[in-house]
Design a protein around this motif. Sequence first.
Motif, PDB file in Angstrom:
ATOM      1  N   VAL A  29     -10.755  19.349 -39.665  1.00 56.09           N
ATOM      2  CA  VAL A  29     -10.846  18.931 -38.261  1.00 56.09           C
ATOM      3  C   VAL A  29      -9.498  19.088 -37.562  1.00 56.09           C
ATOM      4  O   VAL A  29      -9.416  19.640 -36.457  1.00 56.09           O
ATOM      5  CB  VAL A  29     -11.341  17.471 -38.168  1.00 56.09           C
ATOM      6  CG1 VAL A  29     -11.159  16.923 -36.753  1.00 56.09           C
ATOM      7  CG2 VAL A  29     -12.803  17.382 -38.583  1.00 56.09           C
ATOM      8  N   ALA A  30      -8.446  18.605 -38.186  1.00 54.18           N
ATOM      9  CA  ALA A  30      -7.114  18.669 -37.568  1.00 54.18           C
ATOM     10  C   ALA A  30      -6.683  20.111 -37.310  1.00 54.18           C
ATOM     11  O   ALA A  30      -6.102  20.412 -36.263  1.00 54.18           O
ATOM     12  CB  ALA A  30      -6.088  17.969 -38.451  1.00 54.18           C
ATOM     13  N   ALA A  31      -7.002  21.004 -38.233  1.00 51.77           N
ATOM     14  CA  ALA A  31      -6.610  22.403 -38.060  1.00 51.77           C
ATOM     15  C   ALA A  31      -7.282  23.012 -36.842  1.00 51.77           C
ATOM     16  O   ALA A  31      -6.651  23.758 -36.077  1.00 51.77           O
ATOM     17  CB  ALA A  31      -6.971  23.205 -39.316  1.00 51.77           C
ATOM     18  N   ALA A  32      -8.560  22.689 -36.646  1.00 53.91           N
ATOM     19  CA  ALA A  32      -9.280  23.222 -35.483  1.00 53.91           C
ATOM     20  C   ALA A  32      -8.740  22.638 -34.185  1.00 53.91           C
ATOM     21  O   ALA A  32      -8.554  23.359 -33.197  1.00 53.91           O
ATOM     22  CB  ALA A  32     -10.774  22.931 -35.621  1.00 53.91           C
ATOM     23  N   VAL A  33      -8.477  21.340 -34.167  1.00 53.17           N
ATOM     24  CA  VAL A  33      -7.960  20.699 -32.955  1.00 53.17           C
ATOM     25  C   VAL A  33      -6.580  21.255 -32.608  1.00 53.17           C
ATOM     26  O   VAL A  33      -6.307  21.626 -31.454  1.00 53.17           O
ATOM     27  CB  VAL A  33      -7.909  19.173 -33.129  1.00 53.17           C
ATOM     28  CG1 VAL A  33      -7.164  18.519 -31.959  1.00 53.17           C
ATOM     29  CG2 VAL A  33      -9.318  18.588 -33.238  1.00 53.17           C
ATOM     30  N   GLU A  34      -5.703  21.322 -33.596  1.00 48.58           N
ATOM     31  CA  GLU A  34      -4.340  21.788 -33.339  1.00 48.58           C
ATOM     32  C   GLU A  34      -4.320  23.243 -32.875  1.00 48.58           C
ATOM     33  O   GLU A  34      -3.602  23.602 -31.928  1.00 48.58           O
ATOM     34  CB  GLU A  34      -3.493  21.603 -34.594  1.00 48.58           C
ATOM     35  CG  GLU A  34      -3.220  20.140 -34.924  1.00 48.58           C
ATOM     36  CD  GLU A  34      -2.708  19.936 -36.340  1.00 48.58           C
ATOM     37  OE1 GLU A  34      -2.413  20.962 -37.008  1.00 48.58           O
ATOM     38  OE2 GLU A  34      -2.618  18.778 -36.788  1.00 48.58           O
ATOM     39  N   SER A  35      -5.105  24.102 -33.505  1.00 46.05           N
ATOM     40  CA  SER A  35      -5.119  25.522 -33.133  1.00 46.05           C
ATOM     41  C   SER A  35      -5.721  25.718 -31.743  1.00 46.05           C
ATOM     42  O   SER A  35      -5.258  26.576 -30.976  1.00 46.05           O
ATOM     43  CB  SER A  35      -5.900  26.326 -34.169  1.00 46.05           C
ATOM     44  OG  SER A  35      -5.258  26.285 -35.426  1.00 46.05           O
ATOM     45  N   THR A  36      -6.725  24.926 -31.426  1.00 44.66           N
ATOM     46  CA  THR A  36      -7.334  25.032 -30.099  1.00 44.66           C
ATOM     47  C   THR A  36      -6.360  24.561 -29.026  1.00 44.66           C
ATOM     48  O   THR A  36      -6.263  25.169 -27.944  1.00 44.66           O
ATOM     49  CB  THR A  36      -8.636  24.212 -30.044  1.00 44.66           C
ATOM     50  OG1 THR A  36      -9.519  24.673 -31.076  1.00 44.66           O
ATOM     51  CG2 THR A  36      -9.324  24.355 -28.699  1.00 44.66           C
ATOM     52  N   ARG A  37      -5.623  23.507 -29.308  1.00 44.28           N
ATOM     53  CA  ARG A  37      -4.620  23.029 -28.354  1.00 44.28           C
ATOM     54  C   ARG A  37      -3.505  24.058 -28.146  1.00 44.28           C
ATOM     55  O   ARG A  37      -3.034  24.265 -27.026  1.00 44.28           O
ATOM     56  CB  ARG A  37      -4.037  21.702 -28.830  1.00 44.28           C
ATOM     57  CG  ARG A  37      -4.951  20.496 -28.623  1.00 44.28           C
ATOM     58  CD  ARG A  37      -5.239  20.298 -27.168  1.00 44.28           C
ATOM     59  NE  ARG A  37      -5.980  19.063 -26.900  1.00 44.28           N
ATOM     60  CZ  ARG A  37      -6.537  18.797 -25.728  1.00 44.28           C
ATOM     61  NH1 ARG A  37      -6.441  19.677 -24.741  1.00 44.28           N
ATOM     62  NH2 ARG A  37      -7.181  17.680 -25.536  1.00 44.28           N
ATOM     63  N   VAL A  38      -3.089  24.711 -29.206  1.00 45.16           N
ATOM     64  CA  VAL A  38      -2.066  25.752 -29.081  1.00 45.16           C
ATOM     65  C   VAL A  38      -2.572  26.877 -28.182  1.00 45.16           C
ATOM     66  O   VAL A  38      -1.839  27.405 -27.333  1.00 45.16           O
ATOM     67  CB  VAL A  38      -1.679  26.290 -30.471  1.00 45.16           C
ATOM     68  CG1 VAL A  38      -0.835  27.557 -30.344  1.00 45.16           C
ATOM     69  CG2 VAL A  38      -0.918  25.230 -31.261  1.00 45.16           C
TER      70      VAL A  38
END
Length: 404
Positions: free
Chosen positions: A286-295
């Motif tokens: 979950v964190a990887a998807a959120v962080e990459s989407t925010r970037v």
Amino acid sequence: MSTTGDAERWAPEPPKDTGAGRGPYERDRARVLHSAAFRRLAAKTQVHLAGTDDFLRTRLTHSLEVAQIGREMGARLGCDPDVVDVAGLAHDLGHPPFGHNGEAALNELAKECGGFEGNAQTLRVLTRLEAKVLGAGLNLTRAALDATCKYPWPRKSETRKFGVYADDLPVFDWLRAAAPEPERRCLEAQVMDWADDVAYSVHDVEDAIHGGYVRVRLLIDDADERAAVCRAAAEAYSAEPVDALAPVLDELLADPALVAVADHDGSQRAQAALKGLTSAVTGRFVAAAVESTRVAHGAGPLRRYAADLVVPARIRAQCALLKGIALRYVMRRPGAHGRYEQQRAVLTELVEVLADRAPDGLDPAFAAEWKAAHDDQARLRVVVDQVASLTDPAAVDWHYRLTR
């Protein structure tokens, strides 16, 4: 009917009492939770046959977990959390008895009326078959319905996945009115889809370790077994070649959370370690998807068609490998093929006998639809709708009662 407004409904409804302070998407969530189709998920197969073990997940528990993961991820991205929640709760309502095996059987049986696909059936349940608003199913808002559409296109020859049958195109076109491109999914649907992948990849492996089907120690120690898992993942779940998946699997098996369950013995300590594994991997995915989407898209609320979910390739590969583990050791375990053949026979014979006897034998609601159908294809679709609605034990019971 209007084609604008995320909170609009296909069938107009009188204003609701707003004293409780519930918004339209909270009402959508309540409608799904209180639906008969949602209750039936408690006795529908996820991976293991429903009812065979109190620990193992059913479609109902899986849907609750998808909704929880999706709601948290959506909230972190700025989506309306209730819209994502609704999509997670509703995404499997169209799945038939016996999981994907039943889906494949019904697709073959329904080839004369447009095939069968669980996601297209979900849309049909939500917009037609559930009895909330006559002629409109649960009559959810446009945004909630759009969020459930994992495959927003009709049946086509080049892919077996699709999200709408031909006779449901009018409501599909209405709910997709805001899409800037014909097959682009809204962000909430993408969040739900990734939450679904996360939930069933992680939790199916948890169930398999608990049930003794997967021995992590064997995977750690045996290169041939690791290679077999990579082949299974590449075959069914990943576009990456086997050679590219191998180092990702090695990395995954070196994770301390997986090492901690390598010798699972069912003790309380082992069960706590297993829960630690599911928590750690779910959180990472979950964190990887959120962080990459925010970037990719920056800060601020992201919803509907303002952004696309970004999931790193390495994380997608890890997810595919977990699915490959479940595929090799659970779905393809010794003895599974015979059981799958028996399940397909039950559904095949059930559709055949109901098609021959209808409207006798159908539930009253489906009998009325059968009588109103304008041709043989439409009547076959009603029979398939009836069979798809059944739980696993109900399908077995109906088959026994109607064919003995």
